[in-house]
Design an enzyme around this catalytic site. Structure first.
Site, PDB file in Angstrom:
ATOM      1  NE  ARG A 228      -0.606  30.603  -7.409  1.00 45.31           N
ATOM      2  CZ  ARG A 228       0.607  31.162  -7.362  1.00 45.31           C
ATOM      3  NH1 ARG A 228       1.340  31.271  -8.452  1.00 45.31           N
ATOM      4  NH2 ARG A 228       1.106  31.598  -6.224  1.00 45.31           N
ATOM      5  CG  HIS A 276       4.545  27.283 -10.516  1.00 46.91           C
ATOM      6  ND1 HIS A 276       3.330  27.132  -9.892  1.00 46.91           N
ATOM      7  CD2 HIS A 276       4.963  28.541 -10.195  1.00 46.91           C
ATOM      8  CE1 HIS A 276       3.034  28.229  -9.214  1.00 46.91           C
ATOM      9  NE2 HIS A 276       4.015  29.109  -9.388  1.00 46.91           N
TER      10      HIS A 276
END
Ligand code: NAP
Ligand code: GLV
Length: 313
Positions: A228, A276
């Site tokens: 993350r 991502h």
């Protein structure tokens, strides 16, 4: 009984269709007002609007559309029902592909050869053997263990770091804050597959970067983060790259997503950026798993892969 599909940042129609195909008898709504008075028993979410789930009095469980649940736990008014995350071969395989791809590209000097090609330079680079390289994986969970196994097949030495002590075949394991220093000091390529929690936020910062092994067979340490964005201090990473304390980085996740156009990470010559995209949640592969879990829960069976709210993952 209705199921609420609540997502932010993308069009929910592919998910709606896949959930519908997995269980056509279910009523799936993207807005609670569409439930027509039927109670909403389950919510399937990605970054649901804060406070929304607290308005559903019949809610029995929340399903994340991904492996991570930080996007759910960020909601301060979350009802006290189980939160289930994705654990699936499809997701695991996609993440391991990304990890192997990025490790091999750094290891086989992809950046240097791309630069050489642009300048038509014929020059063979020094290339260590995979067995001379230790890939350190931060986060030895479902995804970390699978990536470790695939890297081992290619001949890399693999070590791993987790919160609790772990034993994984062929992997040198380290745990907790006491294990972090020796783990970092042994890692030539650091791969981060941690969840974002109160304990891990900002962990890839100045202190960690300073503790990385410097004299690696590749000429410097390499960072790959697919966990993350909140795990990383992007200013500290840029400084380490600029000062040659970090040789290269592959970053899939960022503090702010989409990565703002003004971020220096976009154009830094030592950084490889993906949006991502390391491990896509494929609706066709994952919707049946979610629907099977809902059916099992209704039969009174226990839910799998329930998140420990205290730990945050
Ligand atoms: P997981 O099975 O829950 O594994 C998490 C691992 O992190 C475990 O080994 C855990 O230790 C370790 N950990 C957690 N907190 C820690 C701490 N404070 N110190 C040291 N280790 C800690 O999760 P997963 O399924 O592998 O997924 C990991 C993460 O990948 C997700 O949370 C998500 O953020 C990210 N992800 C990203 C993408 C993408 O496309 N970029 C896709 C999927 C997932 P223990 O083993 O001791 O519990
Ligand atoms: C994606 O980021 C996930 O958590 O699965």
């Amino acid at each position: 009984m209705a199921i609420l599909l609540s997502v932010t940042g993308f069009d929910p129609s592919r998910w709606w269709q896949a959930l519908h195909e997995a269980a056509p008898e279910r009523r799936i709504v993207v807005d609670a007002s569409e439930a027509g008075g039927e109670p909403i028993d389950y919510a399937v979410v990605w970054k649901q609007p804060p406070g929304l789930l607290a308005t559903l009095p019949e809610l029995k469980a929340i399903f994340s559309l991904g492996a991570g649940v930080d996007h759910i736990l960020a909601d301060r008014q979350l009802p006290a029902v189980p939160i289930v995350r994705i654990v699936a071969d499809d997701l695991k395989e996609r993440m391991s592909e990304y990890v192997v791809w990025r490790v091999l590209d750094h290891f086989r000097r992809g950046r240097a050869y791309r630069q050489q090609q642009a300048q038509k330079i014929w020059h063979e680079r020094m290339q260590p053997a995979a067995r001379e390289i230790t890939v350190g994986i931060m986060g030895l969970g479902v995804l970390g263990i699978d990536a470790a196994a695939k890297l081992q097949v290619l001949g890399f030495r693999v070590s791993g770091w987790s919160r609790g002590e772990k034993r994984v075949d062929g992997v040198e394991t380290f745990a907790g804050s006491a294990g972090l220093g020796p783990f970092l000091a042994a890692s030539d390529i650091l791969v981060v597959l941690l969840p974002l929690t109160a304990d891990t936020r900002g962990i890839i910062g100045e202190d960690l970067l300073a503790r990385l092994k410097r004299d690696t067979p590749l000429g410097g340490p390499v960072l790959v983060n697919a966990g993350r964005g909140g795990l990383q201090d992007e200013t500290a990473i840029l400084a380490a790259l600029d000062e040659d304390r970090l040789m290269e980085a592959s970053l899939d996740v960022f503090n702010v997503e989409p990565l703002p156009a003004e971020s220096r990470l976009w154009s830094h010559p030592k950084v490889f950026v993906t949006p991502h995209a390391a491990a896509l949640s494929d609706p066709d592969a994952l919707a049946p798993i979610i629907m099977r879990q809902i059916a099992a829960h209704e039969r009174g069976e226990l839910l799998d892969n329930v998140v420990d709210r205290q730990a945050g993952y």
